[in-house]
Design an enzyme around this catalytic site. Structure first.
Site, PDB file in Angstrom:
ATOM      1  N   LYS A  52      16.751 -27.246  14.112  1.00  0.00           N
ATOM      2  CA  LYS A  52      15.333 -27.334  14.496  1.00  0.00           C
ATOM      3  C   LYS A  52      14.749 -25.940  14.715  1.00  0.00           C
ATOM      4  O   LYS A  52      13.630 -25.656  14.290  1.00  0.00           O
ATOM      5  CB  LYS A  52      15.178 -28.195  15.763  1.00  0.00           C
ATOM      6  CG  LYS A  52      15.370 -29.685  15.478  1.00  0.00           C
ATOM      7  CD  LYS A  52      15.566 -30.542  16.714  1.00  0.00           C
ATOM      8  CE  LYS A  52      15.932 -31.960  16.276  1.00  0.00           C
ATOM      9  NZ  LYS A  52      16.280 -32.835  17.397  1.00  0.00           N
ATOM     10  N   GLN A  96      16.547 -33.250  23.705  1.00  0.00           N
ATOM     11  CA  GLN A  96      17.541 -33.779  22.776  1.00  0.00           C
ATOM     12  C   GLN A  96      18.305 -34.942  23.412  1.00  0.00           C
ATOM     13  O   GLN A  96      18.779 -34.843  24.547  1.00  0.00           O
ATOM     14  CB  GLN A  96      18.507 -32.643  22.382  1.00  0.00           C
ATOM     15  CG  GLN A  96      19.511 -32.989  21.314  1.00  0.00           C
ATOM     16  CD  GLN A  96      18.907 -33.143  19.929  1.00  0.00           C
ATOM     17  OE1 GLN A  96      17.800 -32.706  19.656  1.00  0.00           O
ATOM     18  NE2 GLN A  96      19.633 -33.788  19.036  1.00  0.00           N
ATOM     19  N   ASP A 119       8.257 -36.184  19.796  1.00  0.00           N
ATOM     20  CA  ASP A 119       9.258 -37.172  19.377  1.00  0.00           C
ATOM     21  C   ASP A 119       8.653 -38.578  19.289  1.00  0.00           C
ATOM     22  O   ASP A 119       9.218 -39.466  18.664  1.00  0.00           O
ATOM     23  CB  ASP A 119      10.398 -37.229  20.403  1.00  0.00           C
ATOM     24  CG  ASP A 119      11.650 -36.494  19.964  1.00  0.00           C
ATOM     25  OD1 ASP A 119      11.875 -36.392  18.754  1.00  0.00           O
ATOM     26  OD2 ASP A 119      12.398 -36.045  20.854  1.00  0.00           O
TER      27      ASP A 119
HETATM   28  N1  LIG Z   1      15.021 -36.140  21.138  1.00  0.00           N
HETATM   29  C1  LIG Z   1      15.670 -36.280  19.981  1.00  0.00           C
HETATM   30  N2  LIG Z   1      14.976 -36.251  18.818  1.00  0.00           N
HETATM   31  C2  LIG Z   1      15.619 -36.377  17.617  1.00  0.00           C
HETATM   32  O1  LIG Z   1      14.971 -36.354  16.552  1.00  0.00           O
HETATM   33  C3  LIG Z   1      17.050 -36.526  17.606  1.00  0.00           C
HETATM   34  C4  LIG Z   1      17.721 -36.553  18.846  1.00  0.00           C
HETATM   35  N3  LIG Z   1      17.019 -36.435  20.001  1.00  0.00           N
HETATM   36  N4  LIG Z   1      19.059 -36.705  18.894  1.00  0.00           N
HETATM   37  C5  LIG Z   1      19.866 -36.780  17.691  1.00  0.00           C
HETATM   38  C6  LIG Z   1      19.071 -37.338  16.517  1.00  0.00           C
HETATM   39  C7  LIG Z   1      19.679 -37.048  15.162  1.00  0.00           C
HETATM   40  N5  LIG Z   1      18.691 -36.267  14.443  1.00  0.00           N
HETATM   41  C8  LIG Z   1      18.904 -35.730  13.164  1.00  0.00           C
HETATM   42  C9  LIG Z   1      18.145 -34.706  12.641  1.00  0.00           C
HETATM   43  C10 LIG Z   1      18.426 -34.129  11.421  1.00  0.00           C
HETATM   44  C11 LIG Z   1      19.490 -34.554  10.659  1.00  0.00           C
HETATM   45  C12 LIG Z   1      19.804 -33.881   9.368  1.00  0.00           C
HETATM   46  O2  LIG Z   1      19.069 -33.024   8.909  1.00  0.00           O
HETATM   47  N6  LIG Z   1      20.932 -34.210   8.734  1.00  0.00           N
HETATM   48  C13 LIG Z   1      21.392 -33.585   7.485  1.00  0.00           C
HETATM   49  C14 LIG Z   1      22.869 -33.256   7.587  1.00  0.00           C
HETATM   50  C15 LIG Z   1      23.201 -32.375   8.740  1.00  0.00           C
HETATM   51  C16 LIG Z   1      24.695 -32.319   9.008  1.00  0.00           C
HETATM   52  O3  LIG Z   1      25.433 -31.825   8.142  1.00  0.00           O
HETATM   53  O4  LIG Z   1      25.117 -32.784  10.087  1.00  0.00           O
HETATM   54  C17 LIG Z   1      21.218 -34.529   6.317  1.00  0.00           C
HETATM   55  O5  LIG Z   1      21.223 -35.764   6.541  1.00  0.00           O
HETATM   56  O6  LIG Z   1      21.137 -34.052   5.190  1.00  0.00           O
HETATM   57  C18 LIG Z   1      20.256 -35.598  11.136  1.00  0.00           C
HETATM   58  C19 LIG Z   1      19.962 -36.186  12.361  1.00  0.00           C
HETATM   59  C20 LIG Z   1      17.615 -36.054  15.256  1.00  0.00           C
HETATM   60  N7  LIG Z   1      17.784 -36.665  16.443  1.00  0.00           N
END
Ligand SMILES: Nc1nc(=O)c2c([nH]1)NC[C@@H]1CN(c3ccc(C(=O)N[C@@H](CCC(=O)O)C(=O)O)cc3)C=[N+]21
Length: 284
Positions: A52, A96, A119
Site C-alpha cells: 500500500k 489493517q 475502507d
Molecule cells: N483494513 C483492511 N483493508 C484491506 O483492504 C485489507 C485488510 N485490512 N486486511 C487484509 C486484506 C487483504 N488485502 C489484500 C490486498 C492486496 C492483495 C494483493 O495485491 N495480492 C496480490 C499478491 C500479493 C502476494 O503475493 O501476497 C495478487 O493477488 O496478485 C491481496 C490482499 C487487503 N486487505
C-alpha cells in the site's frame, strides 16, 4: 478457453489515471494523504501494508505508516484514530485487519470518521451502500465491479452467484451487483448443494477463502468467474477459491490468482483516498 482478466493491467491503467488526478489536485495545493495503521507483526499484514505504501508513493499520494506493537491497548489505538480524524493532511485512515484479539474490531472501525473511512467498513458507509447512496465503497468489491466494467460485462438481468458472506467482500459485492440490476444469490459454507447453485451463475464471484473449493465442472459454460480468494498453500504458492485450470475450460472470462482482484483492491484504496481529497478541495 476463457479470456484471462488481467487485474494487474487494469489496475495499472487506473493507477495512471489516479496519478494524473493527484498531479492536477497538486496545482490546487491539495495532496491526498493516507494513514495506514498496523497493530502487531503478522507477516502477511506487513506485506500488504508495504504494498500500500509503495502504491501511494507511485501515485503521488502522501502516506503515513503507524506500526504499533501487538500489545497496544484499545485506548491507545482509539487516541491515535482521534488524532488522525482531526489531522488535515489525512484524507483516509486504514486500520489493517485482523486486529489482535484483545481489541474490539467494531469499536475501532466505528471510531474512524466516516468521511475518512477509505475502507468503507464503518456502519455509516455500510448503510449508505445498502441504501443505494454510497460514500466510500469497500475496496475489494469496488475492484471487482471495475473489472467487470473493464470487460464490458453488463449485469442487468443476469444471475450473479456470490460465494462467501463476509462484511468485507461477500455482502457488499452482492449489494453492488444488486445496484447494477443483477439477480443475486448470496451463498456460503452451509448452502445446500453449492454445486447446483454455482451452476446457475452467469457471473460467479468467489470469496470464501478456501483453496480451490469451487470445482471447474460446477461452472456453467460461458460464465464470467471472479476469484477473490488469496490462499497461501505451502511456503509460497498462492491459489484462489476456484480450481483455475478446470474452470478456464468452461468460463468465457476468468481472473487469475495472483494478478487478478488483489492489485485492484489496492488501486481502489488509492481511488477512495483521491476522492476524499477531492471533497476536501471542495470538488465533490
Ligand atoms: N483494513 C483492511 N483493508 C484491506 O483492504 C485489507 C485488510 N485490512 N486486511 C487484509 C486484506 C487483504 N488485502 C489484500 C490486498 C492486496 C492483495 C494483493 O495485491 N495480492 C496480490 C499478491 C500479493 C502476494 O503475493 O501476497 C495478487 O493477488 O496478485 C491481496 C490482499 C487487503 N486487505
Amino acid at each position: 478457453m476463457a479470456e484471462i482478466i488481467d487485474g494487474k493491467a487494469i489496475a495499472a491503467r487506473l493507477r495512471e489515471e489516479i496519478r494524473q488526478e493527484v498531479l492536477r489536485l497538486g496545482q490546487k495545493k491539495v495532496t491526498p494523504g493516507l494513514a495506514v495503521v498496523l497493530v502487531g507483526d503478522d507477516p502477511a499484514s506487513r506485506v500488504y501494508v508495504s504494498m500500500k505504501e509503495k502504491a501511494c508513493a507511485e501515485a503521488g499520494i502522501y502516506s503515513d505508516e503507524y506500526k504499533l506493537p501487538a500489545d497496544t491497548s484499545e485506548q491507545t489505538l482509539l487516541e491515535l484514530i482521534d488524532r488522525l480524524n482531526r489531522d488535515e493532511r489525512i484524507d483516509g485512515i486504514l486500520v489493517q485487519l485482523p486486529l489482535p484479539d484483545h481489541i474490539d474490531e467494531s469499536k475501532i472501525l466505528e471510531a474512524i470518521s466516516p468521511q475518512k473511512d477509505v475502507d468503507g467498513f464503518h456502519p455509516y458507509n455500510v448503510g449508505r451502500l445498502a441504501t443505494g447512496n454510497p460514500l466510500f465503497k469497500p475496496c475489494t468489491p469496488y475492484g471487482v465491479m471495475k473489472m467487470l466494467e473493464a470487460i464490458d460485462c453488463d449485469l442487468t438481468g443476469k444471475e450473479v452467484v456470490v460465494v462467501g458472506r463476509s462484511n468485507i467482500v461477500g455482502k457488499p459485492v452482492a449489494l453492488m451487483c444488486l445496484a447494477r440490476h443483477a439477480t443475486v444469490t448470496l451463498c456460503h459454507s452451509r448452502t445446500r448443494d453449492l454445486a447446483e447453485v454455482v451452476g446457475r451463475a452467469d457471473v460467479l464471484i468467489a470469496a470464501v477463502g478456501r483453496p480451490e473449493l469451487i470445482r471447474g465442472e460446477w461452472i456453467k459454460e460461458g460464465a464470467v468467474v471472479i476469484d477473490v480468494g488469496v490462499n497461501r498453500v505451502g511456503e509460497k504458492k498462492l491459489v484462489g477459491d476456484v480450481e483455475f485450470a478446470a474452470a478456464s475450460k468452461r468460463a468465457s472470462a476468468i481472473t487469475p490468482v495472483p494478478g487478478g482482484v488483489g492489485p485492484m483492491t489496492i488501486t481502489m484504496l488509492l481511488y477512495n483516498t483521491l476522492e476524499s481529497a477531492r471533497r476536501r478541495a471542495g470538488e465533490a
